[in-house]
Design an enzyme around this catalytic site. Structure first.
Site, PDB file in Angstrom:
ATOM      1  N   HIS A   1      35.950  35.772  47.875  1.00  0.00           N
ATOM      2  CA  HIS A   1      35.891  35.915  46.416  1.00  0.00           C
ATOM      3  C   HIS A   1      34.829  34.959  45.872  1.00  0.00           C
ATOM      4  CE1 HIS A   1      40.052  37.926  45.702  1.00  0.00           C
ATOM      5  NE2 HIS A   1      39.070  38.808  45.642  1.00  0.00           N
TER       6      HIS A   1
ATOM      7  N   ASP B   1      34.431  33.091  43.299  1.00  0.00           N
ATOM      8  CA  ASP B   1      34.731  31.735  42.812  1.00  0.00           C
ATOM      9  C   ASP B   1      34.898  30.758  43.976  1.00  0.00           C
ATOM     10  OD1 ASP B   1      37.069  33.358  43.225  1.00  0.00           O
ATOM     11  OD2 ASP B   1      38.306  31.835  42.269  1.00  0.00           O
TER      12      ASP B   1
ATOM     13  N   HIS C   1      46.332  37.363  50.629  1.00  0.00           N
ATOM     14  CA  HIS C   1      45.301  37.499  49.603  1.00  0.00           C
ATOM     15  C   HIS C   1      44.276  38.512  50.118  1.00  0.00           C
ATOM     16  CE1 HIS C   1      43.513  35.856  45.922  1.00  0.00           C
ATOM     17  NE2 HIS C   1      42.345  35.784  46.528  1.00  0.00           N
TER      18      HIS C   1
HETATM   19 ZN   LIG Z   1      40.285  31.850  43.784  1.00  0.00          ZN
HETATM   20 ZN   LIG Z   2      40.596  34.803  45.740  1.00  0.00          ZN
END
Ligand SMILES: [Zn+2]
Ligand SMILES: [Zn+2]
Length: 252
Positions: free
Chosen positions: A62, A64, A141
């Site tokens: 991801h 971020d 996740h």
């Molecule tokens: Zn994150």
């Molecule tokens: Zn993430």
């Protein structure tokens, strides 16, 4: 072993908190763990020059957490890095780096960029340096997400990465010297932990020290701390520059 929270923030811009990034130092190596966009500036604020980094470990892809990677590699190429920069992460990282290369063309012409992929199906491990072990387990996740456990001199530091409640994280964090855990949600949800989830985690795993990071704005930090503390854990909230040092267990 020394751990520094370089960025304690999230994808939501925050003037006080950079995007997710950590430094883990052991066995004479300095490893950057994650790094969303802006991490080079966060490192500069802590007085850390990019050329001192020995390797990168990514909990998942991801943005971020990995958004600064092309800028970091471009920095190395422009300023003449003369040694390899190994990257470690879950399955899919090599293809991600290949696509970055195809987009940007000149990210690592001057240095080698070996990529080591760790299993997304089961526990895995790799030596980052002699005596400095990275153990991983699949996280709850997306985008190739792993829990990360850094081990050297009998000291163990565990980073949740982004995750929902995860028995694999409980197993890794059991009796750890430090647990750096996300606490992204205010209430239970999918793919992230809320304070009650972290309280359950630490009640089971009993790490010696806990630091909460990656709190989205809807999470009340004081409520989160009180909730986790009620589970009996010595807990703090991370800030950019928060650090932890562990001497060898053998010398305690
Ligand atoms: Zn994150
Ligand atoms: Zn993430």
């Amino acid at each position: 072993m020394r751990v520094v929270v370089v960025g304690s923030g999230t994808l939501v811009p925050d003037p006080e908190r950079g995007p997710c990034a950590l430094l883990v130092e052991a066995a004479g190596r300095r490893v950057l763990v994650d790094g969303g966009s802006g991490t080079l500036r966060s490192l500069a604020r802590l007085g850390v020059r990019p050329e001192t980094l020995d390797a990168g470990v990514y909990s998942h892809r991801h943005l971020d957490h990995i958004g600064e990677l092309p800028t970091l590699l471009f920095h190395f190429d422009c300023f003449g890095r003369d040694r390899a920069y190994p990257l470690y992460g879950g399955g899919g990282l090599a293809a991600f780096v290949e696509r970055l290369d195809a987009l940007h063309g000149d990210l690592h012409e001057r240095y080698a960029l070996p990529v080591v992929e760790l299993s997304l199906r089961e526990a895995d491990a790799v030596e980052l340096a002699p005596g400095f072990l990275l153990r991983t387990a699949p996280a709850a996740h997306k985008h190739g997400a792993l829990h990360l456990s850094f081990e050297a001199d009998g000291v163990r530091v565990v980073f949740s990465g982004d995750t929902g409640p995860s028995p694999a994280l409980v197993a890794l964090a059991t009796d750890a010297d430090l647990l750096v855990t996300e606490c992204a949600f205010a209430a239970p949800g999918v793919g992230h932990l809320c304070p009650a989830d972290v309280a359950d985690l630490v009640a089971e795993a009993r790490p010696r020290r806990v630091v909460l990071t990656h709190l989205y704005p809807e999470v009340d930090g004081e409520v989160a701390l009180a909730t986790v503390r009620a589970a009996g854990a010595p807990v703090e909230r991370a800030f950019d520059g928060w650090s932890h040092s562990s001497a060898s267990r053998l010398s305690r």
